[in-house]
Design an enzyme around this catalytic site. Structure first.
Site, PDB file in Angstrom:
ATOM      1  N   ARG A  19     -27.922  -2.631 -24.246  1.00  0.00           N
ATOM      2  CA  ARG A  19     -27.339  -2.092 -23.019  1.00  0.00           C
ATOM      3  C   ARG A  19     -28.381  -2.041 -21.914  1.00  0.00           C
ATOM      4  O   ARG A  19     -29.583  -2.049 -22.157  1.00  0.00           O
ATOM      5  CB  ARG A  19     -26.783  -0.687 -23.278  1.00  0.00           C
ATOM      6  CG  ARG A  19     -25.794  -0.583 -24.434  1.00  0.00           C
ATOM      7  CD  ARG A  19     -24.522  -1.291 -24.194  1.00  0.00           C
ATOM      8  NE  ARG A  19     -23.765  -0.604 -23.148  1.00  0.00           N
ATOM      9  CZ  ARG A  19     -22.617  -1.028 -22.690  1.00  0.00           C
ATOM     10  NH1 ARG A  19     -22.085  -2.123 -23.153  1.00  0.00           N
ATOM     11  NH2 ARG A  19     -22.001  -0.362 -21.751  1.00  0.00           N
ATOM     12  N   CYS A  20     -27.876  -1.956 -20.701  1.00  0.00           N
ATOM     13  CA  CYS A  20     -28.707  -1.810 -19.500  1.00  0.00           C
ATOM     14  C   CYS A  20     -29.664  -0.630 -19.704  1.00  0.00           C
ATOM     15  O   CYS A  20     -29.241   0.403 -20.220  1.00  0.00           O
ATOM     16  CB  CYS A  20     -27.776  -1.557 -18.319  1.00  0.00           C
ATOM     17  SG  CYS A  20     -28.606  -1.228 -16.766  1.00  0.00           S
ATOM     18  N   PRO A  21     -30.906  -0.805 -19.381  1.00  0.00           N
ATOM     19  CA  PRO A  21     -31.585  -1.892 -18.665  1.00  0.00           C
ATOM     20  C   PRO A  21     -32.317  -2.873 -19.574  1.00  0.00           C
ATOM     21  O   PRO A  21     -33.113  -3.671 -19.082  1.00  0.00           O
ATOM     22  CB  PRO A  21     -32.580  -1.127 -17.799  1.00  0.00           C
ATOM     23  CG  PRO A  21     -33.040  -0.011 -18.688  1.00  0.00           C
ATOM     24  CD  PRO A  21     -31.778   0.387 -19.453  1.00  0.00           C
ATOM     25  N   ASP A  46     -23.849  -7.202 -22.506  1.00  0.00           N
ATOM     26  CA  ASP A  46     -23.630  -6.053 -21.630  1.00  0.00           C
ATOM     27  C   ASP A  46     -23.017  -6.527 -20.312  1.00  0.00           C
ATOM     28  O   ASP A  46     -23.614  -7.355 -19.625  1.00  0.00           O
ATOM     29  CB  ASP A  46     -24.959  -5.337 -21.362  1.00  0.00           C
ATOM     30  CG  ASP A  46     -24.804  -4.069 -20.543  1.00  0.00           C
ATOM     31  OD1 ASP A  46     -23.661  -3.679 -20.235  1.00  0.00           O
ATOM     32  OD2 ASP A  46     -25.836  -3.457 -20.218  1.00  0.00           O
ATOM     33  N   ASP A  52     -27.012  -7.039 -12.928  1.00  0.00           N
ATOM     34  CA  ASP A  52     -28.438  -6.726 -13.055  1.00  0.00           C
ATOM     35  C   ASP A  52     -29.343  -7.954 -13.020  1.00  0.00           C
ATOM     36  O   ASP A  52     -30.395  -7.930 -12.376  1.00  0.00           O
ATOM     37  CB  ASP A  52     -28.702  -5.953 -14.345  1.00  0.00           C
ATOM     38  CG  ASP A  52     -28.066  -4.580 -14.362  1.00  0.00           C
ATOM     39  OD1 ASP A  52     -27.623  -4.105 -13.293  1.00  0.00           O
ATOM     40  OD2 ASP A  52     -28.002  -3.973 -15.450  1.00  0.00           O
TER      41      ASP A  52
END
Length: 83
Positions: A19-21, A46, A52
């Site tokens: 998942r982010c980041p 993600d 992103d």
């Protein structure tokens, strides 16, 4: 697929399931290790990576040269490392 992507990446970051980041953090590490001109492929599941990765490229002077379906629920982002 772009002509850049057809040559093949210098490195691949498998960020599927992360998942982010984390996908962008791993991309940043790979870019720093390889240096200008290298092609890095990021595989990410993600949904936030769709925003992103391009934003990271703009901020850091890299070029997003291709985005494509990786065929397993992931998206492949091909990034040319800038100088």
């Amino acid at each position: 697929m772009s002509a850049d992507a057809a040559v093949g990446p210098d490195a691949e970051v498998d960020a599927r399931g992360q998942r982010c980041p984390l996908p962008v953090i791993r991309l940043a590490r790979a870019a720093a290790d390889l240096g200008p001109g290298a092609l890095v492929r990021v595989l990410a599941t993600d949904p936030a990576a769709a925003t992103d990765v391009p934003a990271f490229c703009r901020m850091r002077g890299h070029a997003l040269v291709a985005t494509q379906d990786a065929g397993d629920g992931a998206t492949a982002y091909d990034v040319r490392v800038g100088g």
